[in-house]
Every structure is written in structure tokens, then in C-alpha cells.
Design a protein around this motif. Structure first.
Motif, PDB file in Angstrom:
ATOM      1  N   ASN A  73       0.835  -1.199   0.000  1.00 26.73           N
ATOM      2  CA  ASN A  73       0.000   0.000   0.000  1.00 26.73           C
ATOM      3  C   ASN A  73       0.876   1.257   0.000  1.00 26.73           C
ATOM      4  O   ASN A  73       0.630   2.197  -0.761  1.00 26.73           O
ATOM      5  CB  ASN A  73      -0.938  -0.007   1.210  1.00 26.73           C
ATOM      6  CG  ASN A  73      -1.982   1.082   1.139  1.00 26.73           C
ATOM      7  OD1 ASN A  73      -2.696   1.199   0.157  1.00 26.73           O
ATOM      8  ND2 ASN A  73      -2.064   1.869   2.186  1.00 26.73           N
ATOM      9  N   LEU A  94       2.650   1.508  -3.478  1.00 28.29           N
ATOM     10  CA  LEU A  94       1.728   1.939  -4.534  1.00 28.29           C
ATOM     11  C   LEU A  94       1.358   3.407  -4.380  1.00 28.29           C
ATOM     12  O   LEU A  94       1.253   4.129  -5.381  1.00 28.29           O
ATOM     13  CB  LEU A  94       0.472   1.065  -4.535  1.00 28.29           C
ATOM     14  CG  LEU A  94       0.682  -0.360  -5.027  1.00 28.29           C
ATOM     15  CD1 LEU A  94      -0.562  -1.197  -4.767  1.00 28.29           C
ATOM     16  CD2 LEU A  94       1.046  -0.375  -6.494  1.00 28.29           C
ATOM     17  N   LYS A  95       1.177   3.839  -3.150  1.00 31.39           N
ATOM     18  CA  LYS A  95       0.875   5.254  -2.914  1.00 31.39           C
ATOM     19  C   LYS A  95       2.008   6.120  -3.446  1.00 31.39           C
ATOM     20  O   LYS A  95       1.777   7.130  -4.101  1.00 31.39           O
ATOM     21  CB  LYS A  95       0.663   5.513  -1.427  1.00 31.39           C
ATOM     22  CG  LYS A  95       0.226   6.936  -1.124  1.00 31.39           C
ATOM     23  CD  LYS A  95       0.058   7.162   0.366  1.00 31.39           C
ATOM     24  CE  LYS A  95      -1.156   6.429   0.877  1.00 31.39           C
ATOM     25  NZ  LYS A  95      -1.455   6.734   2.285  1.00 31.39           N
ATOM     26  N   LYS A  96       3.229   5.684  -3.196  1.00 30.36           N
ATOM     27  CA  LYS A  96       4.393   6.408  -3.676  1.00 30.36           C
ATOM     28  C   LYS A  96       4.420   6.428  -5.209  1.00 30.36           C
ATOM     29  O   LYS A  96       4.707   7.454  -5.824  1.00 30.36           O
ATOM     30  CB  LYS A  96       5.662   5.742  -3.132  1.00 30.36           C
ATOM     31  CG  LYS A  96       6.942   6.363  -3.603  1.00 30.36           C
ATOM     32  CD  LYS A  96       8.108   5.629  -2.983  1.00 30.36           C
ATOM     33  CE  LYS A  96       9.149   5.391  -4.038  1.00 30.36           C
ATOM     34  NZ  LYS A  96      10.278   4.621  -3.583  1.00 30.36           N
ATOM     35  N   ALA A  97       4.097   5.311  -5.824  1.00 29.30           N
ATOM     36  CA  ALA A  97       4.176   5.195  -7.283  1.00 29.30           C
ATOM     37  C   ALA A  97       3.153   6.074  -7.998  1.00 29.30           C
ATOM     38  O   ALA A  97       3.427   6.559  -9.096  1.00 29.30           O
ATOM     39  CB  ALA A  97       3.985   3.739  -7.698  1.00 29.30           C
ATOM     40  N   VAL A  98       1.983   6.276  -7.412  1.00 30.88           N
ATOM     41  CA  VAL A  98       0.938   7.033  -8.108  1.00 30.88           C
ATOM     42  C   VAL A  98       0.848   8.494  -7.669  1.00 30.88           C
ATOM     43  O   VAL A  98       0.119   9.270  -8.277  1.00 30.88           O
ATOM     44  CB  VAL A  98      -0.453   6.357  -7.945  1.00 30.88           C
ATOM     45  CG1 VAL A  98      -0.432   4.960  -8.513  1.00 30.88           C
ATOM     46  CG2 VAL A  98      -0.912   6.358  -6.506  1.00 30.88           C
ATOM     47  N   SER A  99       1.574   8.860  -6.667  1.00 27.49           N
ATOM     48  CA  SER A  99       1.493  10.216  -6.135  1.00 27.49           C
ATOM     49  C   SER A  99       2.294  11.204  -6.980  1.00 27.49           C
ATOM     50  O   SER A  99       3.299  10.848  -7.598  1.00 27.49           O
ATOM     51  CB  SER A  99       2.012  10.259  -4.698  1.00 27.49           C
ATOM     52  OG  SER A  99       1.960  11.569  -4.200  1.00 27.49           O
ATOM     53  N   GLN A 100       1.850  12.447  -6.979  1.00 32.51           N
ATOM     54  CA  GLN A 100       2.581  13.495  -7.672  1.00 32.51           C
ATOM     55  C   GLN A 100       3.321  14.391  -6.683  1.00 32.51           C
ATOM     56  O   GLN A 100       3.867  15.420  -7.062  1.00 32.51           O
ATOM     57  CB  GLN A 100       1.608  14.327  -8.522  1.00 32.51           C
ATOM     58  CG  GLN A 100       0.997  13.517  -9.634  1.00 32.51           C
ATOM     59  CD  GLN A 100       0.088  14.348 -10.518  1.00 32.51           C
ATOM     60  OE1 GLN A 100       0.134  15.562 -10.515  1.00 32.51           O
ATOM     61  NE2 GLN A 100      -0.746  13.674 -11.283  1.00 32.51           N
TER      62      GLN A 100
END
Length: 73
Positions: free
Chosen positions: A32, A35-41
Motif C-alpha cells: 500500500n 503503490l501510494k508512492k508510485a501514483v502520487s505526484q
């Protein structure tokens, strides 16, 4: 939380299904955060700080993270 489905190698799926519920929960928490890191701007340092704080508040310790990454039982 909400469920999603992602494709993984068969060996990973098998290992996850066979893992103890506590280890599955730790893996879910780790994924989690990743994934948060991967989709965050947001800037990477902000994401890392938030992820660290979230992991700590959910009981993640450096030892647990090392255990997950080294796949210790």
C-alpha cells in the motif's frame, strides 16, 4: 481500504497465499505504501516521510521491514 487485483508471478502468488495472516497483513501494508508512492505526484521526500509515519503508526519496525524484504519466516 478497497481491494484491487494485480498480476504477479505464480511463485509470488503461491508464497503470499501460503503466508501466515500476520505476514500477509504486513505485505499488504508495505505494498500500500509503495503503490501510494508510485501514483502520487508529491515530491519523493514528502512521500517517504508520509510512508514512514504511516508504517510506524501501523506497527512497522525496521526489523519487520527487513524480514519482509528478506522473506524470513
Amino acid at each position: 481500504m478497497e481491494n484491487i487485483t494485480i498480476q504477479v508471478d505464480p511463485a509470488i502468488a503461491k508464497a503470499y497465499r501460503e503466508a501466515e495472516p500476520e505476514k500477509q497483513q504486513k505485505i499488504q501494508m508495505f505494498l500500500n505504501i509503495m503503490l501510494k508512492k508510485a501514483v502520487s505526484q508529491k515530491p519523493l521526500l514528502d512521500i517517504m516521510e508520509e510512508a514512514s509515519q504511516q508504517a510506524i503508526s501501523n506497527g512497522m519496525t525496521p526489523e519487520i521491514l527487513e524480514s519482509i524484504l528478506n522473506d524470513e519466516k
